[in-house]
Scaffold this motif. Sequence first.
Motif, PDB file in Angstrom:
ATOM      1  N   LEU A 361       0.987  -1.713   0.022  1.00 34.70           N
ATOM      2  CA  LEU A 361      -0.004  -0.037   0.099  1.00 34.70           C
ATOM      3  C   LEU A 361       0.484   1.658  -0.521  1.00 34.70           C
ATOM      4  CD1 LEU A 361      -3.116  -1.214   2.649  1.00 34.70           C
ATOM      5  CD2 LEU A 361      -2.867  -1.259  -0.078  1.00 34.70           C
ATOM      6  N   SER A 362       2.179   1.130   0.488  1.00 36.00           N
ATOM      7  CA  SER A 362       2.794   2.215   0.524  1.00 36.00           C
ATOM      8  C   SER A 362       4.821   2.343   0.503  1.00 36.00           C
ATOM      9  CB  SER A 362       2.240   3.247   1.637  1.00 36.00           C
ATOM     10  OG  SER A 362       3.366   4.575   2.088  1.00 36.00           O
ATOM     11  N   ALA A 363       5.196   2.865  -0.119  1.00 38.51           N
ATOM     12  CA  ALA A 363       6.617   2.345   0.181  1.00 38.51           C
ATOM     13  C   ALA A 363       7.450   3.296   0.452  1.00 38.51           C
ATOM     14  CB  ALA A 363       6.778   1.446  -1.376  1.00 38.51           C
ATOM     15  N   LYS A 364       8.732   3.270   0.985  1.00 36.15           N
ATOM     16  CA  LYS A 364       9.465   3.995   1.001  1.00 36.15           C
ATOM     17  C   LYS A 364      10.085   4.557  -0.069  1.00 36.15           C
ATOM     18  CE  LYS A 364      14.289   4.519   3.371  1.00 36.15           C
ATOM     19  NZ  LYS A 364      15.182   4.111   4.343  1.00 36.15           N
ATOM     20  N   ASN A 365      10.660   3.458  -1.907  1.00 38.99           N
ATOM     21  CA  ASN A 365      10.780   4.004  -2.440  1.00 38.99           C
ATOM     22  C   ASN A 365       9.841   4.406  -4.061  1.00 38.99           C
ATOM     23  OD1 ASN A 365      12.265   4.839  -5.126  1.00 38.99           O
ATOM     24  ND2 ASN A 365      13.961   3.594  -4.639  1.00 38.99           N
ATOM     25  N   ALA A 366       9.340   4.995  -4.053  1.00 42.30           N
ATOM     26  CA  ALA A 366       8.314   5.082  -5.475  1.00 42.30           C
ATOM     27  C   ALA A 366       8.956   3.736  -6.372  1.00 42.30           C
ATOM     28  CB  ALA A 366       7.157   5.750  -5.342  1.00 42.30           C
ATOM     29  N   SER A 367       9.762   3.713  -6.661  1.00 41.37           N
ATOM     30  CA  SER A 367      10.686   3.959  -7.916  1.00 41.37           C
ATOM     31  C   SER A 367      10.720   1.368  -8.126  1.00 41.37           C
ATOM     32  CB  SER A 367      11.642   4.478  -8.208  1.00 41.37           C
ATOM     33  OG  SER A 367      12.588   4.015  -7.728  1.00 41.37           O
ATOM     34  N   ASP A 368      10.907   1.403  -6.880  1.00 38.42           N
ATOM     35  CA  ASP A 368      10.828   0.000  -5.609  1.00 38.42           C
ATOM     36  C   ASP A 368       9.958  -0.229  -5.104  1.00 38.42           C
ATOM     37  OD1 ASP A 368      12.451  -2.263  -6.446  1.00 38.42           O
ATOM     38  OD2 ASP A 368      13.376  -2.318  -4.960  1.00 38.42           O
ATOM     39  N   CYS A 373       8.715  -2.035   0.560  1.00 39.21           N
ATOM     40  CA  CYS A 373       7.795  -1.448   1.199  1.00 39.21           C
ATOM     41  C   CYS A 373       7.763  -1.063   2.169  1.00 39.21           C
ATOM     42  CB  CYS A 373       6.419  -2.974   0.905  1.00 39.21           C
ATOM     43  SG  CYS A 373       4.460  -2.735   1.481  1.00 39.21           S
ATOM     44  N   TRP A 374       6.946  -0.385   3.860  1.00 41.44           N
ATOM     45  CA  TRP A 374       6.936   0.042   4.980  1.00 41.44           C
ATOM     46  C   TRP A 374       6.404  -1.394   5.236  1.00 41.44           C
ATOM     47  CZ3 TRP A 374       9.938   3.755   6.446  1.00 41.44           C
ATOM     48  CH2 TRP A 374       9.833   5.460   5.225  1.00 41.44           C
ATOM     49  N   PRO A 375       7.324  -1.459   6.763  1.00 39.48           N
ATOM     50  CA  PRO A 375       6.497  -2.589   7.494  1.00 39.48           C
ATOM     51  C   PRO A 375       5.020  -2.545   7.862  1.00 39.48           C
ATOM     52  CG  PRO A 375       8.539  -1.945   8.763  1.00 39.48           C
ATOM     53  CD  PRO A 375       8.335  -0.342   6.888  1.00 39.48           C
ATOM     54  N   GLY A 376       4.122  -3.534   7.765  1.00 40.06           N
ATOM     55  CA  GLY A 376       2.824  -2.864   8.143  1.00 40.06           C
ATOM     56  C   GLY A 376       1.673  -2.611   6.618  1.00 40.06           C
ATOM     57  N   GLN A 377       2.838  -2.077   5.859  1.00 37.71           N
ATOM     58  CA  GLN A 377       1.927  -1.859   4.261  1.00 37.71           C
ATOM     59  C   GLN A 377       1.840  -3.359   3.546  1.00 37.71           C
ATOM     60  OE1 GLN A 377      -0.254   0.707   3.883  1.00 37.71           O
ATOM     61  NE2 GLN A 377       0.378   0.636   6.544  1.00 37.71           N
ATOM     62  N   ASP A 378       2.462  -4.356   3.897  1.00 39.13           N
ATOM     63  CA  ASP A 378       3.146  -5.128   3.315  1.00 39.13           C
ATOM     64  C   ASP A 378       2.078  -6.047   3.250  1.00 39.13           C
ATOM     65  OD1 ASP A 378       4.107  -6.259   5.719  1.00 39.13           O
ATOM     66  OD2 ASP A 378       4.955  -7.540   4.478  1.00 39.13           O
ATOM     67  N   LYS A 379       0.440  -6.283   2.848  1.00 38.40           N
ATOM     68  CA  LYS A 379      -1.153  -6.587   3.060  1.00 38.40           C
ATOM     69  C   LYS A 379      -0.325  -8.097   1.831  1.00 38.40           C
ATOM     70  CE  LYS A 379      -2.188  -3.731   5.173  1.00 38.40           C
ATOM     71  NZ  LYS A 379      -2.110  -3.784   6.686  1.00 38.40           N
ATOM     72  N   LYS A 380      -0.664  -9.678   2.799  1.00 37.99           N
ATOM     73  CA  LYS A 380      -0.675 -10.014   1.936  1.00 37.99           C
ATOM     74  C   LYS A 380      -1.881 -11.261   1.927  1.00 37.99           C
ATOM     75  CE  LYS A 380       4.183 -10.998   3.391  1.00 37.99           C
ATOM     76  NZ  LYS A 380       4.715 -11.884   4.417  1.00 37.99           N
ATOM     77  N   TRP A 386      -9.259  -7.290   2.030  1.00 39.25           N
ATOM     78  CA  TRP A 386     -10.195  -6.982   1.226  1.00 39.25           C
ATOM     79  C   TRP A 386      -8.961  -6.195  -0.710  1.00 39.25           C
ATOM     80  CZ3 TRP A 386     -10.476  -2.983  -3.000  1.00 39.25           C
ATOM     81  CH2 TRP A 386     -11.641  -3.514  -4.090  1.00 39.25           C
ATOM     82  N   CYS A 387      -7.829  -5.888  -0.044  1.00 35.64           N
ATOM     83  CA  CYS A 387      -6.709  -5.026  -0.989  1.00 35.64           C
ATOM     84  C   CYS A 387      -6.338  -6.297  -1.495  1.00 35.64           C
ATOM     85  CB  CYS A 387      -6.140  -3.917  -0.255  1.00 35.64           C
ATOM     86  SG  CYS A 387      -6.784  -2.383  -0.057  1.00 35.64           S
ATOM     87  N   ALA A 388      -5.631  -7.522  -0.076  1.00 30.45           N
ATOM     88  CA  ALA A 388      -4.656  -8.030  -1.345  1.00 30.45           C
ATOM     89  C   ALA A 388      -5.277  -9.501  -1.519  1.00 30.45           C
ATOM     90  CB  ALA A 388      -4.146  -8.916  -0.025  1.00 30.45           C
ATOM     91  N   TRP A 391      -4.867  -8.459  -7.540  1.00 30.35           N
ATOM     92  CA  TRP A 391      -4.199  -7.863  -8.566  1.00 30.35           C
ATOM     93  C   TRP A 391      -5.062  -6.058  -8.659  1.00 30.35           C
ATOM     94  CZ3 TRP A 391      -5.155  -5.109 -13.065  1.00 30.35           C
ATOM     95  CH2 TRP A 391      -3.825  -4.362 -13.898  1.00 30.35           C
ATOM     96  N   GLU A 392      -6.447  -6.682  -9.343  1.00 28.86           N
ATOM     97  CA  GLU A 392      -7.281  -5.481  -8.961  1.00 28.86           C
ATOM     98  C   GLU A 392      -7.224  -5.175  -8.498  1.00 28.86           C
ATOM     99  OE1 GLU A 392      -8.008  -8.640 -10.152  1.00 28.86           O
ATOM    100  OE2 GLU A 392      -7.747  -8.858 -12.144  1.00 28.86           O
ATOM    101  N   ASN A 393      -7.737  -5.714  -7.024  1.00 28.43           N
ATOM    102  CA  ASN A 393      -8.476  -4.953  -5.731  1.00 28.43           C
ATOM    103  C   ASN A 393      -7.100  -4.232  -5.603  1.00 28.43           C
ATOM    104  OD1 ASN A 393     -10.502  -6.626  -5.858  1.00 28.43           O
ATOM    105  ND2 ASN A 393     -10.954  -7.692  -3.946  1.00 28.43           N
ATOM    106  N   CYS A 394      -5.689  -4.834  -5.136  1.00 29.55           N
ATOM    107  CA  CYS A 394      -4.387  -3.770  -4.603  1.00 29.55           C
ATOM    108  C   CYS A 394      -4.810  -2.923  -5.198  1.00 29.55           C
ATOM    109  CB  CYS A 394      -3.868  -4.785  -5.484  1.00 29.55           C
ATOM    110  SG  CYS A 394      -1.881  -3.923  -4.485  1.00 29.55           S
ATOM    111  N   HIS A 395      -5.088  -2.281  -6.132  1.00 26.32           N
ATOM    112  CA  HIS A 395      -4.496  -1.222  -7.226  1.00 26.32           C
ATOM    113  C   HIS A 395      -6.235  -0.860  -6.396  1.00 26.32           C
ATOM    114  CE1 HIS A 395      -2.270  -3.977  -9.639  1.00 26.32           C
ATOM    115  NE2 HIS A 395      -0.888  -2.175  -9.516  1.00 26.32           N
ATOM    116  N   LYS A 396      -7.170  -0.555  -6.285  1.00 30.88           N
ATOM    117  CA  LYS A 396      -8.279   0.251  -5.879  1.00 30.88           C
ATOM    118  C   LYS A 396      -8.269  -0.040  -4.341  1.00 30.88           C
ATOM    119  CE  LYS A 396     -11.229  -1.507  -8.754  1.00 30.88           C
ATOM    120  NZ  LYS A 396     -13.106  -2.820  -8.852  1.00 30.88           N
ATOM    121  N   CYS A 397      -6.539   0.154  -3.681  1.00 36.01           N
ATOM    122  CA  CYS A 397      -6.680   0.976  -3.020  1.00 36.01           C
ATOM    123  C   CYS A 397      -5.276   1.853  -2.416  1.00 36.01           C
ATOM    124  CB  CYS A 397      -5.955  -0.432  -2.190  1.00 36.01           C
ATOM    125  SG  CYS A 397      -7.096  -1.642  -1.710  1.00 36.01           S
TER     126      CYS A 397
END
Length: 419
Positions: A361-368, A373-380, A386-388, A391-397
């Motif tokens: 959902l959010s990363a330190k380096n937007a290009s990578d 990915c920030w801790p806790g922002q990687d939804k598995k 819902w976001c995880a 692929w379609e759901n993720c890009h709506k978050c």
Amino acid sequence: MSIRSPTMLAKSEEENSLLRDAIGDNSARTVSWSGRWTVARHTRMVLLATGLLSAAAVSLGLAIGPRHTGSSATLGNGEQLLEVPKVNHPRPVPYAGMGWPNGTYWPSLFCFSVFNVDNADEVKLIRLQLKMHIGIFSCDDVATLSGKSIFLGEGHRYDNGTAIQVYSWLNPATAANKGSYQHGDNTVSFKNTQIFISAWNILVDSGTPFKHNWTVKADPDAVLFPERLRWHLKPHTHGNAPKHIKNCNYKGLAALYGSLEAFNQHAMWAYKQKRQKCKDQLPWQHWGEDQWIDTCMWKILGSAPVNDYTLVGDHRCMKAECEDTWRAAFHDYKTEWAYLDCYQRSVHAKKVEDDGDFCCLSAKNASDPCNTCWPGQDKKPGKGGWCAASWENCHKCGGQSAWCRSGKGGQNVLAKNGR
């Protein structure tokens, strides 16, 4: 959880055709003479092969054990061998109640559903599970019970191609009425205890529950994954005490909701011995079947309840969506479309989880984003909500969200398209 109303639902032309083709009065399992001759010949060959293998085992000093897949063994020096390689065994002779288990094979499960033949959706759901070998039909053994024995579909096949005709078991109990708090009932659902007392008697008298580690009751509209259920039950399978599972945390109190019920073999033996006491000593006339069997188990039989609040994703209690890959069942999905949609969503979530996919959902380096990915922002997938789920759901978050998957060398890569 409860038997649905006996009122016939409105049917489409497809439903009418389905019921006309399937409903019949013959409850016998039809097997051709050629199939019987094949079974007899197969049995003689298995006996001969078994004798030869036993003789070879004695001469080689080997120990031939029962069939297990992935069971543990201990070597002579005390070293633990985690997995025993699968051995090719003669194909078992099929029978009407034989399921299609897969994945994890222990503990063994006998699963059953009670359904209403006047409810077209329930009939369709049972036939769907049989046709696709999913739900209760992916347990080791399976049975269905209804007020009229009807044809459900084809089961396993003999070597000559003859298919076993699968019918529901006749459960001659009267239709249930709905409960009412104003009339002193403990439920506003159907007071279906008498139907299940009859069903339990039929099952226990058949002897099938005593051939398996656990007996499992699932509602027809419960999307069941027996392989996952085995992982929940493994820790509670050892020992000699009667056990059953409570699956609902209702306002801080452990409860049993009937969409999915599980009882170990010792609980089934206790029930066989004391079932009449449960009927005579409990005021079950005002209860639903789940309250009755739960109270019977802990109050009369001395069963030790095991609380598992992650067993079922039930819209009535302990809600969880179909993308949760640890839940063993999801309830309630009352139509073929809804049932299949939940089943496919859950299978898909398990696949992407096993492949190491996740939504950042959010990363330190937007290009990578996938490697920063920030801790806790990687939804598995499986537990990331819902976001995880895809692929379609993720890009709506959110504008920074990115769908990532495992790449070579331990590096995560950005997925540019959906799966």
